[in-house]
Structures are given as structure tokens and as C-alpha cells.
Design an enzyme around this catalytic site. Structure first.
Site, short mmCIF file in Angstrom:
data_model
loop_
_atom_site.label_atom_id
_atom_site.label_comp_id
_atom_site.label_asym_id
_atom_site.label_seq_id
_atom_site.Cartn_x
_atom_site.Cartn_y
_atom_site.Cartn_z
NE ARG A 129 13.06 42.81 -17.53
CZ ARG A 129 12.79 42.39 -16.30
NH1 ARG A 129 13.76 42.03 -15.50
NH2 ARG A 129 11.56 42.31 -15.88
NE ARG A 143 11.51 36.43 -8.86
CZ ARG A 143 10.34 35.99 -8.39
NH1 ARG A 143 10.32 35.19 -7.35
NH2 ARG A 143 9.21 36.35 -8.96
NE ARG A 191 0.58 25.65 -28.39
CZ ARG A 191 1.00 24.56 -29.04
NH1 ARG A 191 0.89 24.48 -30.36
NH2 ARG A 191 1.51 23.55 -28.36
NE ARG A 224 1.13 25.10 -16.53
CZ ARG A 224 0.59 26.30 -16.34
NH1 ARG A 224 1.13 27.14 -15.47
NH2 ARG A 224 -0.49 26.65 -16.99
CD GLU A 242 -1.01 23.37 -18.59
OE1 GLU A 242 -1.30 23.64 -17.41
OE2 GLU A 242 -0.51 24.19 -19.37
CE1 TYR A 269 -3.12 33.97 -19.45
CE2 TYR A 269 -2.09 36.02 -18.74
CZ TYR A 269 -2.63 34.79 -18.45
OH TYR A 269 -2.71 34.37 -17.14
CG ASP A 290 -2.40 37.88 -15.22
OD1 ASP A 290 -2.54 36.65 -15.39
OD2 ASP A 290 -1.31 38.43 -15.00
P1 FDA Z 1 -13.46 33.49 -20.44
O1 FDA Z 1 -12.92 32.60 -21.47
O2 FDA Z 1 -13.25 33.12 -19.01
O3 FDA Z 1 -15.04 33.69 -20.66
C1 FDA Z 1 -15.60 33.80 -21.95
C2 FDA Z 1 -16.93 33.08 -21.93
O4 FDA Z 1 -17.61 33.32 -23.18
C3 FDA Z 1 -16.80 31.57 -21.80
O5 FDA Z 1 -17.52 31.11 -20.68
C4 FDA Z 1 -17.39 31.03 -23.11
O6 FDA Z 1 -18.11 29.82 -22.94
C5 FDA Z 1 -18.32 32.17 -23.51
N1 FDA Z 1 -18.61 32.17 -24.96
C6 FDA Z 1 -17.74 32.16 -25.98
N2 FDA Z 1 -18.40 32.14 -27.16
C7 FDA Z 1 -19.72 32.16 -26.87
C8 FDA Z 1 -20.90 32.14 -27.65
N3 FDA Z 1 -20.86 32.10 -29.00
N4 FDA Z 1 -22.10 32.14 -27.04
C9 FDA Z 1 -22.17 32.16 -25.67
N5 FDA Z 1 -21.08 32.17 -24.88
C10 FDA Z 1 -19.87 32.18 -25.47
N6 FDA Z 1 -5.21 34.82 -14.63
C11 FDA Z 1 -4.74 35.19 -13.41
O7 FDA Z 1 -4.89 36.35 -13.02
N7 FDA Z 1 -4.10 34.26 -12.61
C12 FDA Z 1 -3.90 32.98 -13.00
O8 FDA Z 1 -3.31 32.19 -12.27
C13 FDA Z 1 -4.39 32.58 -14.28
N8 FDA Z 1 -4.23 31.30 -14.72
C14 FDA Z 1 -4.59 30.96 -16.00
C15 FDA Z 1 -4.29 29.69 -16.47
C16 FDA Z 1 -4.60 29.35 -17.78
C17 FDA Z 1 -4.27 27.96 -18.29
C18 FDA Z 1 -5.19 30.31 -18.65
C19 FDA Z 1 -5.46 29.99 -20.09
C20 FDA Z 1 -5.53 31.56 -18.16
C21 FDA Z 1 -5.22 31.91 -16.84
N9 FDA Z 1 -5.53 33.16 -16.33
C22 FDA Z 1 -5.05 33.53 -15.08
C23 FDA Z 1 -6.32 34.14 -17.12
C24 FDA Z 1 -7.85 34.04 -16.86
O9 FDA Z 1 -8.31 32.77 -17.25
C25 FDA Z 1 -8.56 35.15 -17.67
O10 FDA Z 1 -8.16 36.40 -17.15
C26 FDA Z 1 -10.08 35.11 -17.64
O11 FDA Z 1 -10.57 33.83 -17.92
C27 FDA Z 1 -10.64 36.08 -18.68
O12 FDA Z 1 -12.05 36.11 -18.61
P2 FDA Z 1 -12.94 36.32 -19.92
O13 FDA Z 1 -14.31 36.60 -19.44
O14 FDA Z 1 -12.28 37.31 -20.82
O15 FDA Z 1 -12.85 34.94 -20.72
#
Ligand code: FDA
Length: 376
Positions: A176, A180, A254, A285, A308, A356, A358
């Protein structure tokens, strides 16, 4: 790491939430290792050296939630400002609100519909192409909003975001298309929204300040895994395929490249995020971070933007969005089954789950993992 019974891999939001619960609810020491040189994962923010504006290093992050449990947890560590997110999109030299709303439609077609007229108008537009059984994303979108709106606001953006013509994407990607009937421009409808008043970096610092939390930066889990005691519980939030040495193949992501620019004006684009829908503009963006903190008295005469660009992730590129091809979904299932057989290791977060998430969903998933699998 030898003295720790709990080791969290990743200082992002998932790892941080779990570590905070172990530290304060169980009252036990916990180590966090992260390969990067900062805490906060992809939510990290820094103060721009030239303008003093707080920038979100990995793209604009707006906190929003309807979950009281998440809100109660996060507000122990920060207050939020009154920022309300709005997205605008630039197409063919003009700017329109996104998602598509009454203002977008009226101004795109140069008409003046009332809210009660918009549904019938869009249905009639969609009917002009007579798509009966949409075979791909393009046909599906046209069947929902008609060709002109699809070509202006969906085609070019999708092409750039996924490097794939919507004709070659499955119709099921959208069920969908939200448009709005009103002039409502707030992007999120959640009751709790905003940006941490002191910024994300300060929020993470406040959480990590607990005396039971010990952070090891610039530390790759795979370089220290042999030092981890066999009876320790590991909470792994890195990429799940990497954990198993890509045994079933790599999961596709990506990635994003950002181009930072400083402009000698107080306001470059009048909003925090501007989408670019034209297919021949190479960026998707532009983020202008000063708008995220309307309460701050940033200096006039200078602003910083991040352009971006989206592309396929390869090698050491940071993973941003899971691609989720049918092959990825199959691989993920294989990794998921394997991860269930791993003793003393729990997998979580956006990388550990190839999903993905949030920020609020991330926090909730981490709180639930703590309740169900860690708390004793
Ligand atoms: P995250 O990636 O933050 O942390 C994982 C960590 O593990 C990293 O610091 C990495 O370095 C570490 N790591 C990985 N492998 C490792 C290894 N082998 N040894 C040691 N460390 C290691 N959400 C929202 O609510 N509002 C928003 O506006 C946005 N906007 C947004 C924009 C964009 C471009 C993206 C891609 C995502 C968002 N998000 C968002 C989502 C948000 O980024 C997401 O919810 C959190 O980053 C998730 O946190 P994590 O801890 O899961 O991953």
C-alpha cells in the site's frame, strides 16, 4: 576480558541497552568491545569543527516511539527536544512534502482538491493505466497512485536507493503506498519524539557512565575472542555472516557515502532532510543538521550539510540497509539456525539479525532479550 562473565560485542544501541541492564539490574560487571573508535554505533554524533553544529555521522537519527517501556528506559539518560521531523522532496526544480499528501498532489497537478476528493482523484489517475495484475514494483506503484506521481516521486528515488529499476523489483515490496488525505506534514505520528537535548554522543556517554560498564574501543571481537572465558555469555551485535566466517555466503547490504560541505549561510535548504527524486541528480538526500536542534543558539553565517549517495556495500564498507534478495533470505535462515546451536552466544541488533530496526525497536528487542535470556 578474562575476568568478565558478560561480554557485549558492539557499543551501538542494542549492545548498550543490554549492557546497561546487566550493569544496573543485575549489578554485575560487563565488558563492551567495539571495533570503532567511538561508542553509540550508527547513532553516533559529533560537533562539527567549523560550524559547532552537532552532526549525525551515519545519517539523520530522529528518536520516535509509541512504546512506554522504551520511553521510560531512554529518558533515564537524556531529555529530548521538541523537534518534529518533516521530509521534503525536490523534483524537477520544485519542492514537495513527503510522504505524498494533499499539498503534494494539489501542487504537483496545479489543482485545489479538498481532503474528501483526493481518494477518488488518485483512484482515477491509477485507473488510467489499467494495471490489473502488477508484475513488478513499477506496475504496483502505478496501480496505487497512477503514473505521474510514480514517475515523479518513486521511480528516480527507488532507482538511486537500490540501483535497480523498479521494473526489476518484486511487486510485493509495497502493499500500500501511503498517501495522506490531509495536509499533515509530520513524518512520524508517535507520541514521543525528538532529538536528545545534549545530542546522541552525550546520551551514550551517560548510559556508559555506570561503574559496572567497561568499554574497550578499537577492539575487534575476532582479535580478542580467544581471551574470552569459556563460561562467559557473549552478546554479539556484529554481522551474523561474519561471525560464521561467511560459511553460507555474504549477506548483501547497501552502504552510504557522505560528502560534507560547509556553506557560508545560516540556512542552506530550510529543512533537516531534503530528498532528491530526479534520477539524474546522483545523490539521494541532503542532511542539514542545524535544523535538528531548533532550541540551540547556533552561530549564524555558517551551516554544514551531508550529501548522501547510496551504493552496494563491498569489502570494508559500512553496512546500512539489508538488501534482502531471495538468496539473502535463504542464507539468513541458515545463519539463524546455526546461531541457535551456538552455546553462550546471543545474537542481536540490526547486524546480528540482518534487519532494519528503528532505535525504539532496537531498545525493546534488547530489553526483551535481557528479560528472557540473560536475567537471573
Ligand atoms: P549499530 O550498527 O549501531 O551497532 C553495532 C556496533 O557493533 C557498531 O558500533 C560496530 O562497530 C560494532 N561491531 C560490529 N562488528 C564488530 C566486531 N567484529 N567487533 C567489535 N565491534 C563490532 N532509527 C530511528 O529510530 N530513527 C531514525 O531517524 C533512524 N535513522 C537512520 C538512518 C540511517 C541511514 C540508518 C542506516 C539507520 C537509521 N536508524 C534510525 C536506525 C538506527 O541506526 C538503528 O536502530 C541502530 O543503529 C541499531 O543499533 P545496533 O546496536 O543494532 O547497531
Amino acid at each position: 576480558l578474562s575476568g568478565f562473565k558478560y561480554i557485549v560485542v558492539g557499543a551501538g544501541l542494542f549492545g548498550t541497552t543490554v549492557a546497561e541492564r546487566i550493569a544496573s539490574d543485575m549489578g554485575l560487571p560487563v565488558a563492551i568491545v567495539d571495533r570503532r573508535d567511538h561508542i553509540g554505533g550508527n547513532c553516533h554524533s559529533v560537533t562539527d569543527a567549523d560550524t559547532g553544529i552537532e552532526c549525525h555521522v551515519y545519517g539523520t537519527h530522529i528518536f520516535h516511539t509509541k512504546r512506554r517501556r522504551v520511553w521510560d528506559w531512554i529518558t533515564q539518560f537524556t531529555q529530548f527536544n521538541s523537534y518534529r521531523h518533516k521530509v521534503l522532496t525536490r523534483y524537477d526544480g520544485r519542492v514537495f512534502p513527503m510522504p505524498i499528501n494533499l499539498t503534494t498532489i494539489n501542487s504537483f497537478y496545479g489543482i485545489d482538491l479538498a481532503p474528501s476528493e483526493v481518494e477518488a482523484f488518485v483512484l482515477a489517475e491509477a485507473a488510467r493505466d489499467r494495471v490489473e495484475e502488477p508484475a513488478n514494483l513499477e506496475e504496483k506503484a502505478i496501480s496505487l497512485v497512477g503514473r505521474p506521481l510514480y514517475e515523479a516521486f518513486i521511480r528516480g528515488y527507488t532507482l538511486k536507493q537500490w540501483e535497480t529499476d523498479p521494473k526489476n523489483l518484486p511487486a510485493e515490496v509495497i502493499t500500500r503506498l501511503p498517501f495522506r488525505h490531509s495536509r499533515e506534514v509530520d513524518y512520524f505520528t508517535d507520541p514521543w519524539q525528538g532529538i536528545p537535548l545534549g545530542g546522541y554522543a552525550e546520551m551514550f556517554k551517560a548510559i556508559h557512565a555506570h561503574e559496572n560498564i567497561h568499554v574497550f574501543l578499537n577492539t575487534d571481537y575476532f582479535a580478542v575472542r580467544d581471551m574470552i572465558p569459556a563460561d562467559a555469555t557473549v552478546i554479539y551485535t556484529g554481522p551474523v555472516d561474519r561471525y560464521f566466517e561467511n560459511r553460507f555466503g555474504e549477506l548483501a547490504w547497501r552502504t552510504i557515502d557522505f560528502e560534507r560541505e560547509v556553506h557560508p549561510v545560516s540556512d542552506y535548504q530550510g529543512t533537516s532532510v531534503m530528498n532528491y527524486a530526479d534520477p539524474d541528480t546522483p545523490w539521494t538526500r541532503i542532511h542539514e543538521y542545524r535544523h535538528l536542534h531548533p532550541e540551540r543558539d547556533y552561530k549564524a553565517g555558517g551551516t554544514v550539510t551531508f550529501k548522501e549517495f547510496s551504493r552496494h556495500a563491498a569489502g570494508q564498507d559500512d553496512p546500512y540497509y539489508p538488501v534482502n534478495t531471495p538468496a539473502d533470505i535463504e542464507r539468513l535462515e541458515q545463519y539463524r539456525q546455526l546461531s541457535e546451536t551456538e552455546t553462550n552466544v546471543l545474537f542481536g541488533g540490526r547486524l546480528g539479525g540482518y534487519k532494519y530496526l528503528d532505535m525504539d525497536t532496537t531498545i525493546l528487542a534488547a530489553l526483551e532479550m535481557f528479560d528472557e535470556k540473560i536475567k537471573r
